[in-house]
Design a protein around this motif. Structure first.
Motif, PDB file in Angstrom:
ATOM      1  N   ALA A   1       0.849  -1.191   0.000  1.00 57.52           N
ATOM      2  CA  ALA A   1       0.000   0.000   0.000  1.00 57.52           C
ATOM      3  C   ALA A   1       0.882   1.239   0.000  1.00 57.52           C
ATOM      4  CB  ALA A   1      -0.926   0.006   1.214  1.00 57.52           C
ATOM      5  N   ARG A   2       0.273   2.369  -0.353  1.00 56.04           N
ATOM      6  CA  ARG A   2       0.912   3.672  -0.249  1.00 56.04           C
ATOM      7  C   ARG A   2      -0.084   4.655   0.330  1.00 56.04           C
ATOM      8  NH1 ARG A   2       4.340   4.229  -5.962  1.00 56.04           N
ATOM      9  NH2 ARG A   2       5.636   2.369  -5.606  1.00 56.04           N
ATOM     10  N   GLY A   3       0.436   5.671   0.997  1.00 55.87           N
ATOM     11  CA  GLY A   3      -0.477   6.641   1.576  1.00 55.87           C
ATOM     12  C   GLY A   3       0.198   7.947   1.915  1.00 55.87           C
ATOM     13  N   LEU A   4      -0.628   8.957   2.216  1.00 50.67           N
ATOM     14  CA  LEU A   4      -0.143  10.252   2.681  1.00 50.67           C
ATOM     15  C   LEU A   4      -0.032  10.206   4.196  1.00 50.67           C
ATOM     16  CD1 LEU A   4      -2.330  12.703   0.525  1.00 50.67           C
ATOM     17  CD2 LEU A   4       0.037  12.018   0.139  1.00 50.67           C
ATOM     18  N   VAL A   5       1.160  10.432   4.709  1.00 50.30           N
ATOM     19  CA  VAL A   5       1.420  10.256   6.127  1.00 50.30           C
ATOM     20  C   VAL A   5       1.078  11.536   6.894  1.00 50.30           C
ATOM     21  CG1 VAL A   5       3.839  10.961   5.972  1.00 50.30           C
ATOM     22  CG2 VAL A   5       3.115   9.341   7.755  1.00 50.30           C
ATOM     23  N   ASN A   6       0.541  11.376   8.090  1.00 46.36           N
ATOM     24  CA  ASN A   6       0.154  12.514   8.920  1.00 46.36           C
ATOM     25  C   ASN A   6       1.291  13.050   9.773  1.00 46.36           C
ATOM     26  OD1 ASN A   6      -2.539  12.723   8.101  1.00 46.36           O
ATOM     27  ND2 ASN A   6      -3.235  11.227   9.613  1.00 46.36           N
ATOM     28  N   TYR A   7       2.413  12.340   9.783  1.00 48.39           N
ATOM     29  CA  TYR A   7       3.528  12.716  10.646  1.00 48.39           C
ATOM     30  C   TYR A   7       4.841  12.645   9.891  1.00 48.39           C
ATOM     31  CZ  TYR A   7       0.336  12.040  14.613  1.00 48.39           C
ATOM     32  OH  TYR A   7      -0.707  12.125  15.503  1.00 48.39           O
ATOM     33  N   SER A   8       5.839  13.362  10.393  1.00 50.23           N
ATOM     34  CA  SER A   8       7.191  13.225   9.873  1.00 50.23           C
ATOM     35  C   SER A   8       7.767  11.891  10.327  1.00 50.23           C
ATOM     36  CB  SER A   8       8.070  14.358  10.384  1.00 50.23           C
ATOM     37  OG  SER A   8       8.257  14.238  11.795  1.00 50.23           O
ATOM     38  N   ALA A   9       8.863  11.487   9.694  1.00 50.98           N
ATOM     39  CA  ALA A   9       9.514  10.240  10.081  1.00 50.98           C
ATOM     40  C   ALA A   9       9.931  10.275  11.550  1.00 50.98           C
ATOM     41  CB  ALA A   9      10.723   9.987   9.183  1.00 50.98           C
ATOM     42  N   ALA A  10      10.447  11.431  11.973  1.00 49.86           N
ATOM     43  CA  ALA A  10      10.887  11.550  13.373  1.00 49.86           C
ATOM     44  C   ALA A  10       9.725  11.357  14.341  1.00 49.86           C
ATOM     45  CB  ALA A  10      11.551  12.904  13.595  1.00 49.86           C
ATOM     46  N   ASP A  11       8.567  11.935  14.025  1.00 50.96           N
ATOM     47  CA  ASP A  11       7.412  11.803  14.914  1.00 50.96           C
ATOM     48  C   ASP A  11       6.846  10.384  14.896  1.00 50.96           C
ATOM     49  OD1 ASP A  11       7.507  14.345  15.939  1.00 50.96           O
ATOM     50  OD2 ASP A  11       6.062  15.179  14.517  1.00 50.96           O
ATOM     51  N   VAL A  12       6.859   9.736  13.716  1.00 49.23           N
ATOM     52  CA  VAL A  12       6.373   8.354  13.679  1.00 49.23           C
ATOM     53  C   VAL A  12       7.251   7.472  14.554  1.00 49.23           C
ATOM     54  CG1 VAL A  12       5.920   6.341  12.235  1.00 49.23           C
ATOM     55  CG2 VAL A  12       5.376   8.620  11.374  1.00 49.23           C
ATOM     56  N   ARG A  13       8.549   7.711  14.547  1.00 42.70           N
ATOM     57  CA  ARG A  13       9.441   6.922  15.401  1.00 42.70           C
ATOM     58  C   ARG A  13       9.124   7.135  16.885  1.00 42.70           C
ATOM     59  NH1 ARG A  13      13.223   8.604  11.211  1.00 42.70           N
ATOM     60  NH2 ARG A  13      13.875   6.752  10.013  1.00 42.70           N
ATOM     61  N   ARG A  14       8.640   8.327  17.227  1.00 38.46           N
ATOM     62  CA  ARG A  14       8.319   8.616  18.624  1.00 38.46           C
ATOM     63  C   ARG A  14       7.044   7.920  19.083  1.00 38.46           C
ATOM     64  NH1 ARG A  14       8.018  14.842  19.535  1.00 38.46           N
ATOM     65  NH2 ARG A  14       7.741  14.105  21.698  1.00 38.46           N
ATOM     66  N   ILE A  15       6.107   7.670  18.141  1.00 38.72           N
ATOM     67  CA  ILE A  15       4.796   7.149  18.557  1.00 38.72           C
ATOM     68  C   ILE A  15       4.536   5.722  18.083  1.00 38.72           C
ATOM     69  CG2 ILE A  15       3.793   9.453  18.641  1.00 38.72           C
ATOM     70  CD1 ILE A  15       2.460   8.880  15.939  1.00 38.72           C
ATOM     71  N   MET A  16       5.444   5.152  17.287  1.00 38.55           N
ATOM     72  CA  MET A  16       5.212   3.800  16.771  1.00 38.55           C
ATOM     73  C   MET A  16       5.056   2.818  17.934  1.00 38.55           C
ATOM     74  SD  MET A  16       9.037   3.023  15.250  1.00 38.55           S
ATOM     75  CE  MET A  16       8.856   1.253  15.142  1.00 38.55           C
ATOM     76  N   GLY A  17       4.052   1.940  17.779  1.00 41.50           N
ATOM     77  CA  GLY A  17       3.779   0.940  18.805  1.00 41.50           C
ATOM     78  C   GLY A  17       2.890   1.416  19.926  1.00 41.50           C
ATOM     79  N   LEU A  18       2.535   2.706  19.922  1.00 34.21           N
ATOM     80  CA  LEU A  18       1.706   3.242  21.007  1.00 34.21           C
ATOM     81  C   LEU A  18       0.222   3.113  20.687  1.00 34.21           C
ATOM     82  CD1 LEU A  18       3.506   6.602  21.904  1.00 34.21           C
ATOM     83  CD2 LEU A  18       3.795   4.353  22.976  1.00 34.21           C
ATOM     84  N   ARG A  19      -0.571   2.933  21.732  1.00 36.60           N
ATOM     85  CA  ARG A  19      -2.023   3.019  21.572  1.00 36.60           C
ATOM     86  C   ARG A  19      -2.419   4.474  21.324  1.00 36.60           C
ATOM     87  NH1 ARG A  19      -4.820  -1.404  22.644  1.00 36.60           N
ATOM     88  NH2 ARG A  19      -3.776  -3.144  23.706  1.00 36.60           N
ATOM     89  N   SER A  20      -3.565   4.664  20.688  1.00 39.36           N
ATOM     90  CA  SER A  20      -3.974   5.996  20.256  1.00 39.36           C
ATOM     91  C   SER A  20      -4.063   6.985  21.414  1.00 39.36           C
ATOM     92  CB  SER A  20      -5.321   5.914  19.535  1.00 39.36           C
ATOM     93  OG  SER A  20      -5.221   5.119  18.376  1.00 39.36           O
ATOM     94  N   GLU A  21      -4.541   6.516  22.575  1.00 43.01           N
ATOM     95  CA  GLU A  21      -4.718   7.438  23.697  1.00 43.01           C
ATOM     96  C   GLU A  21      -3.382   7.955  24.230  1.00 43.01           C
ATOM     97  OE1 GLU A  21      -5.296   3.169  25.243  1.00 43.01           O
ATOM     98  OE2 GLU A  21      -5.963   4.417  23.544  1.00 43.01           O
TER      99      GLU A  21
END
Length: 411
Positions: free
Chosen positions: A353-373
Motif C-alpha cells: 500500500a501507499r499513503g499520505l502520512v500525517n507525521y514526519s519520520a521523526a514523529d512516527v518513530r516517537r509514537i510507533m507501537g503506542l495506543r492511540s490514547e
C-alpha cells in the motif's frame, strides 16, 4: 471489457495478422478511447545517423491528425531531443556524461519542436510543449497544474507534445525513460489507451513447434512471466528497452486502461491500430478504473520513505478498510515530512500500500507501537489518531469501479 478471459492468450500471429483481419476487442478499445497518449521512441523519429527523419515524422503526424479528426484528444510523448542533438552536432555517438547529454538535449529539443510545429501546421494544428521532470509528478500542486495545462490545450484544439526536461534532469528527478513518462501522462489524463511506438513489432514469444518468434498480440493477465519475454535491446540513441515498455504497460493497466506496443517504423501503423487490425501487443486492463486521485497516490508519486507494519495492521488495512494506527507500526525507513507519500510494507518487507502520512519520520518513530490514547500524551494537542487515514491510503491492487473524487472530473 467484454470478451476477456482469465488467462494470458496469444492471438493471430505472423501471416495471419498481416491481412485484412480486424480484432473486435481492439475495435472496442478504440471505440472507447476518447483520449489517446502516443509515445514515439528516438529511433522512430530519427534515421541511422541520429538526425530527425522528416518523412517518417510527416507520416506519423498525418495519422495522428486522422485520429483527432474522429474527435479524439491526442497527447504526444516524443523522445528524440538528445538523438536530434547528436545528429545536428555531428557527434559520433550518444554522450555518456550528464552535462554532455543535457547539452545535446538543449540543441536537439529546438530542432524536434520546430519539425513538429511545421508538420502539424500543415493541418492547421497548433502544438504546445511541456518539458517535465519526475518532481512535477511527485508534488501534488505541480501535478494538477500539468493536468490543467494539458486539458486547456485540448480545449483549444492544440496538440500537447511532452518530453522529459533533459536539460535540467538529474538522477533524483528523472523518469528514467519516456515510456514511464508516457504511462504517467496516460494515468494523469485518465486516457483509455496508451500507444508505445518503438522499432519492434511488440512483445515477442517463441512458437513451441517452430521456434520462430512472433508478437504476443493480446495480454489479458499481466504477470511476472511476461518480464522473462522482454529483450533489453537498448539502442545507440535510445534509453529504453522492452522491459521499460512492459513496466509502462503495467502501470497503465493497473489503473484500468489499455496499452499497446507496436512498431512505429511500420508505414501506416497508427491507421492499422485505428482500424482495429491485430498489430503489436495489446495489454488489457487488470481491473476496474482507479480514481484519479488514487492514480497519483498509488501509481505516480514516488514514496519518500516507508512504514513497516505488523500482521494485524496489515490485515486491517488489506481486508477491513481500516486506517493505519501508530500501534501497528513496527519500523520506519527514510526521511519524510507530514503530507509526503510513503510505502506501507508488510512484516516481510513487501510493499502492499501507499499513503499520505500525517507525521514526519521523526514523529512516527516517537509514537510507533503506542495506543492511540498515548499519542496525545507523547506529541501534545493537535496530534492525529491515525498515521495514515484510510481516505489517503491506496492498496496497490485496489481498483475501485468509479471515481468519487469531486475535484478531478474529466473534461
Amino acid at each position: 471489457m467484454s470478451g476477456q478471459k482469465d488467462e494470458r492468450v496469444c492471438c493471430q500471429t505472423g501471416a495471419e495478422s498481416s491481412g485484412t483481419l480486424v480484432d473486435p476487442v481492439r475495435q472496442e478499445v478504440l471505440a472507447l478511447a476518447h483520449t489517446v497518449v502516443i509515445k514515439v521512441g528516438t529511433q522512430v523519429v530519427t534515421d541511422d545517423s541520429g538526425r530527425l527523419c522528416p518523412e517518417r515524422l510527416a507520416g506519423l503526424v498525418e495519422q495522428i491528425e486522422r485520429l483527432r479528426a474522429e474527435g479524439r484528444r491526442v497527447a504526444l510523448v516524443s523522445s528524440g531531443a538528445i538523438g536530434a542533438g547528436v545528429g545536428r552536432l555531428g557527434l559520433p555517438r550518444r554522450p555518456e556524461s550528464l552535462r554532455h547529454l543535457q547539452a545535446a538535449a538543449s540543441v536537439g529539443q529546438t530542432e524536434l519542436m520546430r519539425c513538429y510545429a511545421e508538420l502539424f501546421a500543415r493541418h492547421g494544428t497548433q502544438v504546445g510543449q511541456l518539458l517535465l521532470t519526475a518532481a512535477d509528478f511527485d508534488n501534488r500542486t505541480r501535478y494538477l497544474n500539468v493536468r490543467n495545462t494539458l486539458w486547456t490545450l485540448f480545449e483549444w484544439r492544440c496538440l500537447p507534445i511532452v518530453n522529459e526536461n533533459d536539460t535540467v534532469s538529474v538522477a533524483e528527478i528523472r523518469f528514467g525513460d519516456n515510456d514511464r513518462l508516457a504511462a504517467m501522462v496516460t494515468n494523469l489524463l485518465q486516457a483509455p489507451l496508451l500507444i508505445l511506438l518503438s522499432t519492434v513489432d511488440g512483445l515477442l514469444c517463441s512458437d513451441a513447434q517452430t521456434g520462430q518468434e512472433h508478437p504476443l498480440l493480446t495480454v489479458e493477465r499481466f504477470d511476472d512471466s511476461l518480464l522473462a519475454l522482454a529483450r533489453e535491446q537498448r539502442t545507440r540513441l535510445g534509453s529504453g528497452g522492452m522491459k521499460s515498455k512492459l513496466q509502462a504497460a503495467r502501470l497503465v493497466t493497473r489503473a484500468g486502461e489499455c496499452a499497446l506496443i507496436a512498431n512505429g517504423c511500420r508505414p501506416g501503423i497508427l491507421d492499422e491500430i485505428r482500424a482495429g487490425k491485430p498489430v503489436g501487443t495489446l495489454f488489457l486492463p487488470q481491473g476496474g478504473l482507479l480514481p484519479a486521485r488514487k492514480r497519483w497516490l498509488g501509481l505516480t508519486a514516488r514514496p519518500r520513505g516507508s512504514l513497516r507494519v505488523d500482521a494485524g495492521a496489515c490485515a486491517a488495512l488489506s481486508s477491513q478498510g481500516k486506517s493505519l494506527l501508530p500501534i501497528g507500526v513496527i519500523g520506519v525507513e527514510g526521511h519524510f515530512n507530514k503530507g509526503d507519500v510513503v510505502s506501507v510494507l508488510d512484516p516481510e518487507g513487501h510493499e502492499f500500500a501507499r499513503g499520505l502520512v500525517n507525521y514526519s519520520a521523526a514523529d512516527v518513530r516517537r509514537i510507533m507501537g503506542l495506543r492511540s490514547e498515548r499519542v496525545l500524551d507523547r506529541l501534545g494537542p493537535g496530534a492525529y489518531e491515525e498515521v495514515i487515514h484510510r481516505d489517503n491510503l491506496v492498496l496497490l491492487d485496489d481498483a475501485p469501479a468509479s471515481d468519487a473524487e469531486g475535484d478531478e472530473e474529466k473534461p
